[in-house]
Design a protein around this motif. Sequence first.
Motif, PDB file in Angstrom:
ATOM      1  N   GLY A   1      -5.005   6.437  16.239  1.00  0.00           N
ATOM      2  CA  GLY A   1      -4.775   5.011  16.041  1.00  0.00           C
ATOM      3  C   GLY A   1      -5.003   4.586  14.612  1.00  0.00           C
ATOM      4  N   GLY A   2      -4.172   3.656  14.166  1.00  0.00           N
ATOM      5  CA  GLY A   2      -4.239   3.197  12.784  1.00  0.00           C
ATOM      6  C   GLY A   2      -5.614   2.665  12.436  1.00  0.00           C
ATOM      7  N   ASP A   3      -6.146   1.785  13.294  1.00  0.00           N
ATOM      8  CA  ASP A   3      -7.434   1.167  12.969  1.00  0.00           C
ATOM      9  C   ASP A   3      -8.599   2.110  13.237  1.00  0.00           C
ATOM     10  OD1 ASP A   3      -6.796  -1.512  12.017  1.00  0.00           O
ATOM     11  OD2 ASP A   3      -5.924  -1.779  13.998  1.00  0.00           O
ATOM     12  N   SER A   4      -8.482   2.942  14.257  1.00  0.00           N
ATOM     13  CA  SER A   4      -9.574   3.883  14.549  1.00  0.00           C
ATOM     14  C   SER A   4      -9.734   4.854  13.381  1.00  0.00           C
ATOM     15  CB  SER A   4      -9.289   4.648  15.842  1.00  0.00           C
ATOM     16  OG  SER A   4      -9.042   3.738  16.887  1.00  0.00           O
ATOM     17  N   ALA A   5      -8.620   5.363  12.892  1.00  0.00           N
ATOM     18  CA  ALA A   5      -8.663   6.291  11.752  1.00  0.00           C
ATOM     19  C   ALA A   5      -9.182   5.562  10.516  1.00  0.00           C
ATOM     20  CB  ALA A   5      -7.270   6.865  11.495  1.00  0.00           C
ATOM     21  N   ALA A   6      -8.736   4.308  10.337  1.00  0.00           N
ATOM     22  CA  ALA A   6      -9.208   3.519   9.190  1.00  0.00           C
ATOM     23  C   ALA A   6     -10.718   3.305   9.292  1.00  0.00           C
ATOM     24  CB  ALA A   6      -8.482   2.178   9.133  1.00  0.00           C
TER      25      ALA A   6
END
Length: 397
Positions: free
Chosen positions: A353-358
Amino acid sequence: MSMRTLDDLDVKGRRVLVRADLNVPLDGETITDDGRIRASVPTIKALTGRGAKVVVCAHLGRPKGQVNPKYSLRPVAVRLGELLGQDVAFAADVVGDSARATVEALQDGQVALLENLRFEPGEDSKDDAARGAFAEKLAGLAELYVGDGFGAVHRKHASVYDVPRILPHAAGGLIVAEVEVLKKLTEQPERPYVVVLGGAKVSDKLGVIANLLTKVDRLLIGGGMAYTFLKAQGHEVGRSLLQEDQLDQVRGFLSEAAERGVELVLPVDVLAATEYAPDAAHEAVEATAIPADREGLDIGPKTRELFAAKLADAKTVFWNGPMGVFEFDAFSGGTKAVAEALISSGAFTVVGGGDSAAAVRKLGLPEDGFSHISTGGGASLEYLEGKTLPGLAALEE
Ligand SMILES: Nc1ncnc2c1ncn2[C@@H]1O[C@H](COP(=O)(O)OP(=O)(O)O)[C@@H](O)[C@H]1O
Ligand SMILES: O=C(OP(=O)(O)O)[C@H](O)COP(=O)(O)O
């Protein structure tokens, strides 16, 4: 699965449309995490290196078919250029005069980025004809298509699903690599197999739970996802994120988990805040006693311990969705605790996920502490469900 790869395309001197996932978090015009842009670079470089004229297309946010400067990809074009070490021409529209002129001017080895695909209502239209008409225009800009936006392959959108059915196509290196890792999770994962779900795309991601309950041993639910479960159990959730129309569905998950012997673990305490703000006054309260005028913005200290304990003996873990509003330091502790628990579990761990990785990067956690960090959240979850993903199916045809 058999997908053609870049090696199967003769790209020299030809216009290649690359569908990337460049949906990065922004603070105004500042990119707060460029992970997805970085992940797109190898495929673009492989194509420019072979003398292709590369036309990149992508979405940003959910502007719902309306032009909205807040969701312009212009800052992404600048960052992509820096990472590629060459200029990226930016088209101010998707398939209009600017796009045509920008593409026309490309020389071999050069790169252009089109404006946000979702400024065009045809991109995510449910009407096949409307989507198809837009896909024809988009396909008209190029001779070949490369699908590389793994984070969006679960969307039946024109640029993901319809264009590869028009143009000769191949999968880019990112999609190939992502599928290779996720496949390991679908083929006899070592058990206990634990999935951790959080985040804010609650209505989208509740849908995956029915299938996941047939595959996992344990499901930990935090983030914005938890409150619909707590409410379904009859608890007050105040002003927390809630999917009121899916309460019945969630009650069904609770009873199905019990029948199947799947451990469904919910927060026992949360950080209840007076408002959605970085400096909001807040306190840890029992998850069964959230005051009516408060909203839960993170899991509480007891839940962090509980979730860590439920991850300690795991052999396989997939995690999508932050445990709280990690963008605000005061509400990032739950996400950090879960990330640390994954790292110390010694399990095969995939974060998606974009935000999880971020979040992993923002919180200063070592990226190599995880077996894989995927660019796709919803896409990974739907892959793990065993679903046919439109963007992968189209590439396989
Ligand atoms: N309790 C909460 N209330 C509101 N938003 C939340 C909560 N917990 C997490 N979030 C938000 O979820 C967002 C990420 O959700 P999502 O897009 O589903 O994850 P991903 O991009 O990793 O797939 C973050 O911006 C985070 O602030
Ligand atoms: O951010 C994305 O997905 P994710 O939040 O599940 O990782 C993808 O870019 C897909 O975006 P969408 O969920 O608006 O279709």
